[in-house]
Design an enzyme around this catalytic site. Structure first.
Site, PDB file in Angstrom:
ATOM      1  N   LYS A  12       0.773  -1.410   0.242  1.00 61.34           N
ATOM      2  CA  LYS A  12      -0.076   0.037   0.065  1.00 61.34           C
ATOM      3  C   LYS A  12       0.911   1.367   0.030  1.00 61.34           C
ATOM      4  O   LYS A  12       1.319   1.664   0.985  1.00 61.34           O
ATOM      5  CB  LYS A  12      -0.864  -0.186   1.360  1.00 61.34           C
ATOM      6  CG  LYS A  12      -2.366   0.570   1.117  1.00 61.34           C
ATOM      7  CD  LYS A  12      -2.015   1.862   0.704  1.00 61.34           C
ATOM      8  CE  LYS A  12      -1.971   3.208   1.921  1.00 61.34           C
ATOM      9  NZ  LYS A  12      -1.852   4.683   1.505  1.00 61.34           N
ATOM     10  N   CYS A  42      13.388  10.624   7.510  1.00 62.50           N
ATOM     11  CA  CYS A  42      13.188   9.930   8.799  1.00 62.50           C
ATOM     12  C   CYS A  42      14.553  10.082   9.741  1.00 62.50           C
ATOM     13  O   CYS A  42      14.425  10.555  10.819  1.00 62.50           O
ATOM     14  CB  CYS A  42      12.709   8.451   8.825  1.00 62.50           C
ATOM     15  SG  CYS A  42      13.861   7.594   7.836  1.00 62.50           S
TER      16      CYS A  42
HETATM   17  P1  NAD Z   1       2.108   8.789   7.456  1.00 65.12           P
HETATM   18  O1  NAD Z   1       2.178   7.745   8.845  1.00 65.12           O
HETATM   19  O2  NAD Z   1       0.871   9.598   7.649  1.00 65.12           O
HETATM   20  O3  NAD Z   1       1.808   7.739   6.348  1.00 65.12           O
HETATM   21  C1  NAD Z   1       2.394   6.511   5.921  1.00 65.12           C
HETATM   22  C2  NAD Z   1       1.600   5.418   5.414  1.00 65.12           C
HETATM   23  O4  NAD Z   1       0.419   4.874   6.148  1.00 65.12           O
HETATM   24  C3  NAD Z   1       0.950   6.085   3.983  1.00 65.12           C
HETATM   25  O5  NAD Z   1       1.039   4.851   3.075  1.00 65.12           O
HETATM   26  C4  NAD Z   1      -0.620   6.243   4.489  1.00 65.12           C
HETATM   27  O6  NAD Z   1      -1.473   6.164   3.372  1.00 65.12           O
HETATM   28  C5  NAD Z   1      -0.779   5.295   5.498  1.00 65.12           C
HETATM   29  N1  NAD Z   1      -1.696   5.327   6.563  1.00 65.12           N
HETATM   30  C6  NAD Z   1      -1.991   6.411   6.926  1.00 65.12           C
HETATM   31  N2  NAD Z   1      -3.116   6.399   7.963  1.00 65.12           N
HETATM   32  C7  NAD Z   1      -3.400   5.093   7.976  1.00 65.12           C
HETATM   33  C8  NAD Z   1      -4.364   4.202   8.825  1.00 65.12           C
HETATM   34  N3  NAD Z   1      -5.083   4.784   9.606  1.00 65.12           N
HETATM   35  N4  NAD Z   1      -4.163   3.042   8.841  1.00 65.12           N
HETATM   36  C9  NAD Z   1      -3.173   2.235   7.829  1.00 65.12           C
HETATM   37  N5  NAD Z   1      -2.207   3.126   7.213  1.00 65.12           N
HETATM   38  C10 NAD Z   1      -2.481   4.318   7.224  1.00 65.12           C
HETATM   39  O7  NAD Z   1       3.515   9.174   7.267  1.00 65.12           O
HETATM   40  P2  NAD Z   1       3.888  10.245   6.240  1.00 65.12           P
HETATM   41  O8  NAD Z   1       3.428  11.430   6.520  1.00 65.12           O
HETATM   42  O9  NAD Z   1       3.571   9.536   5.017  1.00 65.12           O
HETATM   43  O10 NAD Z   1       5.337  10.079   6.433  1.00 65.12           O
HETATM   44  C11 NAD Z   1       6.260  10.769   7.156  1.00 65.12           C
HETATM   45  C12 NAD Z   1       6.697  10.053   8.554  1.00 65.12           C
HETATM   46  O11 NAD Z   1       7.203   8.763   8.164  1.00 65.12           O
HETATM   47  C13 NAD Z   1       7.712  10.751   9.402  1.00 65.12           C
HETATM   48  O12 NAD Z   1       7.281  10.539  10.640  1.00 65.12           O
HETATM   49  C14 NAD Z   1       8.925  10.198   8.828  1.00 65.12           C
HETATM   50  O13 NAD Z   1       9.994  10.377   9.967  1.00 65.12           O
HETATM   51  C15 NAD Z   1       8.340   8.652   8.777  1.00 65.12           C
HETATM   52  N6  NAD Z   1       9.399   7.792   8.027  1.00 65.12           N
HETATM   53  C16 NAD Z   1      10.278   6.875   8.728  1.00 65.12           C
HETATM   54  C17 NAD Z   1      11.285   6.072   8.066  1.00 65.12           C
HETATM   55  C18 NAD Z   1      12.052   5.142   9.006  1.00 65.12           C
HETATM   56  O14 NAD Z   1      12.643   4.292   8.214  1.00 65.12           O
HETATM   57  N7  NAD Z   1      11.941   5.071  10.223  1.00 65.12           N
HETATM   58  C19 NAD Z   1      11.343   6.154   6.760  1.00 65.12           C
HETATM   59  C20 NAD Z   1      10.586   7.422   6.228  1.00 65.12           C
HETATM   60  C21 NAD Z   1       9.853   8.053   6.761  1.00 65.12           C
END
Ligand code: NAD
Length: 498
Positions: free
Chosen positions: A192, A301
């Site tokens: 997804k 991240c």
């Molecule tokens: P997000 O959590 O909003 O979204 C991530 C994914 O989760 C997307 O595919 C989104 O559609 C999905 N999602 C959203 N709500 C959901 C729900 N209720 N149930 C299931 N899936 C759902 O995050 P973002 O804004 O896309 O990304 C930014 C964040 O990701 C930052 O906090 C960043 O630090 C983190 N990040 C971490 C890493 C790592 O490897 N540690 C890498 C990249 C990004």
């Protein structure tokens, strides 16, 4: 500046289920915006629970065969040997490299990142597939000395259907480390991608098909997080979830996983520090200090969003970082500057909120890169901002901003540096800059995080290096060989033969 409409190399409005590209069950699409100018780039499928259900079923069939029972592994994917899976991944790796230019263009357009970063991401995806393709047949079990008359051994088996929920900031890299490792271990995947950026997820699935990946081994369902994502994380036939994203959604995912009692890998946010001691080689450190903060417009991240500097060199580091900031070239993704826009209007407002906080708190802005004239007005531009003398505990020092904003914090001694570095809810990555080897080791051991770089810094880099967080940065490890243990389950067999 005029941006011509961008052509898409395939129909972007479909989901991939069981080897078939099709319209989503909702019949609806969602807009995909171009961060560089705020226009609509393409439309993507609005996948929902019905598509997720069909995708999970298709993954089961790929593993077990039509009418097969779980564990039988009689499906076209399930019956492949580890070596055969590895060869498929290597073929995918080669195709990714062949198509690297187009993948880089798509990733740059979709995320707003400079083209060269898109290219680096494509090369990283190829390398993940190469690494995990090569590793697929090298994950061995053990034999265990046990009672007389017995032979006991362990087997590494796939979980079954694995869910992969990824964010928009590095789609290719995160798909490579997560889906690549899961496929290597023989799982069948439902991916997804994020609704803000998912073109390369679709392109990746097509590469899998071209390489000969059996139908259903990889299914892709774009859609909203609260619809497709929530349905996937709650699905009863999913056996493992790999989630990369925010802490807020990560906790929802872990709750959903708990209801089905399945394991989950959470790769969440960070507030990663770089600690610069007075004896550091500043000429080497400087480019790393800045790049690790502004790469991908700070939406990384493991972005080095906190720079801790020992007092005697504090002013020099501020001055030299500020010079670099003022020279940064902001440009639309395909113009390949040093830094592009942030992903969305919403993200722009979030970062702007922190810039307002800087102003309202009376913090000292050491440098702000100028927005060049002629940038497309609709783009999600944020000026990269370096803030000096931020006090530990200030929101700017504690909260993940996910934008091109770095906070400089002075410290007196090693003890204070560690206290500040460990003093946030996060623990993802840290950098240490010193010529004193003993101190480097001592500090590395005392830092509460998942990765430490000494005299270098790889924001997200290192395919071979296990990666993941502690505290609110998550748990479980991806990347490196370690990921293969997470994407498999250990079975112990004790045989009585006498
Ligand atoms: P997000 O959590 O909003 O979204 C991530 C994914 O989760 C997307 O595919 C989104 O559609 C999905 N999602 C959203 N709500 C959901 C729900 N209720 N149930 C299931 N899936 C759902 O995050 P973002 O804004 O896309 O990304 C930014 C964040 O990701 C930052 O906090 C960043 O630090 C983190 N990040 C971490 C890493 C790592 O490897 N540690 C890498 C990249 C990004």
């Amino acid at each position: 500046m005029h941006t011509p409409p961008h052509t898409m190399p395939f129909d972007t409005t479909q989901v991939l289920i069981g080897g078939r590209w099709q319209a989503p069950a909702s019949g609806q699409t969602l807009p995909l915006m171009n961060p560089s100018d705020g226009t609509e780039l393409a439309r993507i499928a609005r996948g929902t629970a019905a598509d997720i259900d069909a995708a999970v079923r298709a993954a089961q069939v790929a593993l077990e065969g039509e009418g097969g029972t779980e564990g039988e592994r009689a499906g076209a994917w399930g019956r492949l040997t580890a070596a055969e899976r590895g060869r498929l991944l290597l073929k995918m790796s080669a195709l990714v490299l062949e198509q690297a230019d187009e993948l880089a263009r798509l990733e740059a357009l979709d995320v707003g990142k400079p083209l060269k970063q898109g290219r680096a991401d494509a090369v990283a995806l190829a390398r993940y597939l190469e690494f995990y393709g090569g590793a697929a047949d090298k994950v061995h079990g053990q034999t265990i000395p046990f009672a007389n008359g017995y032979t006991a051994l362990t087997l590494r088996e796939p979980h079954g259907v694995t869910a992969h929920i990824v964010p928009w900031n590095y789609p290719m890299q995160i798909i490579g480390r997560s889906v690549g490792a899961a496929l290597a271990m023989g799982n069948a995947c439902v991916l997804k991608p994020a609704e803000e950026a998912c073109l390369t997820a679709l392109a990746f699935a097509r590469i899998g098909q071209a390489a000969g990946l059996p139908d259903g081994a990889l299914n892709v369902v774009p859609g909203l997080g609260e619809e497709a994502g929530a349905a996937l994380s709650a699905h009863r036939d999913v056996r493992h979830i790999s989630f990369t994203g925010s802490v807020a959604v990560g906790t929802l995912i872990q709750t959903a996983a708990a209801k089905n009692a399945i394991p989950v890998t959470l790769e969440l946010g960070g507030k990663s520090p770089q600690i610069v001691f007075a004896d550091a080689d500043l000429d080497t450190a400087l480019p790393f200090l800045v790049n690790a903060g502004i790469q991908n417009a700070g939406q990384t991240c493991s972005a080095a969003s906190r720079i801790l500097v020992q007092r005697p060199v504090f002013d020099e580091v501020v001055r030299r970082m500020a010079e670099r900031y003022r020279a940064l070239r902001m440009a639309p993704a395909l113009d390949d500057g040093d830094i592009g826009p942030v992903i969305s209007q919403r993200q722009r407002e979030i970062v702007q909120g922190y810039l307002d906080l800087v102003r309202d708190s009376g913090l000292h802005v050491a440098a702000q890169a100028p927005l060049p004239p002629g940038l497309p007005a609709g783009g999600y531009w944020v000026p990269p901002t370096l803030v000096a003398d931020v006090a530990p505990g200030h929101r700017l020092e504690q909260e993940e901003i996910f934008g091109p904003v770095q906070a400089l914090i002075p410290f007196e001694d090693e003890r204070e540096a560690l206290r500040i570095a460990n003093g946030t809810p996060y623990g993802l990555v840290a950098g240490v800059w010193t010529r004193d080897g003993s101190r480097a080791l001592r500090v590395a051991r005392k830092l509460q995080c998942g990765q430490v770089f000494v005299n270098n810094y790889g924001a997200g880099g290192g395919i071979e290096l296990p990666f993941g967080g502690v505290k609110h940065s998550g748990h479980g490890r991806e990347k490196g060989f370690e990921a293969l243990y997470g994407f498999s389950v250990l079975k112990t067999v004790a045989i009585k033969h006498d």
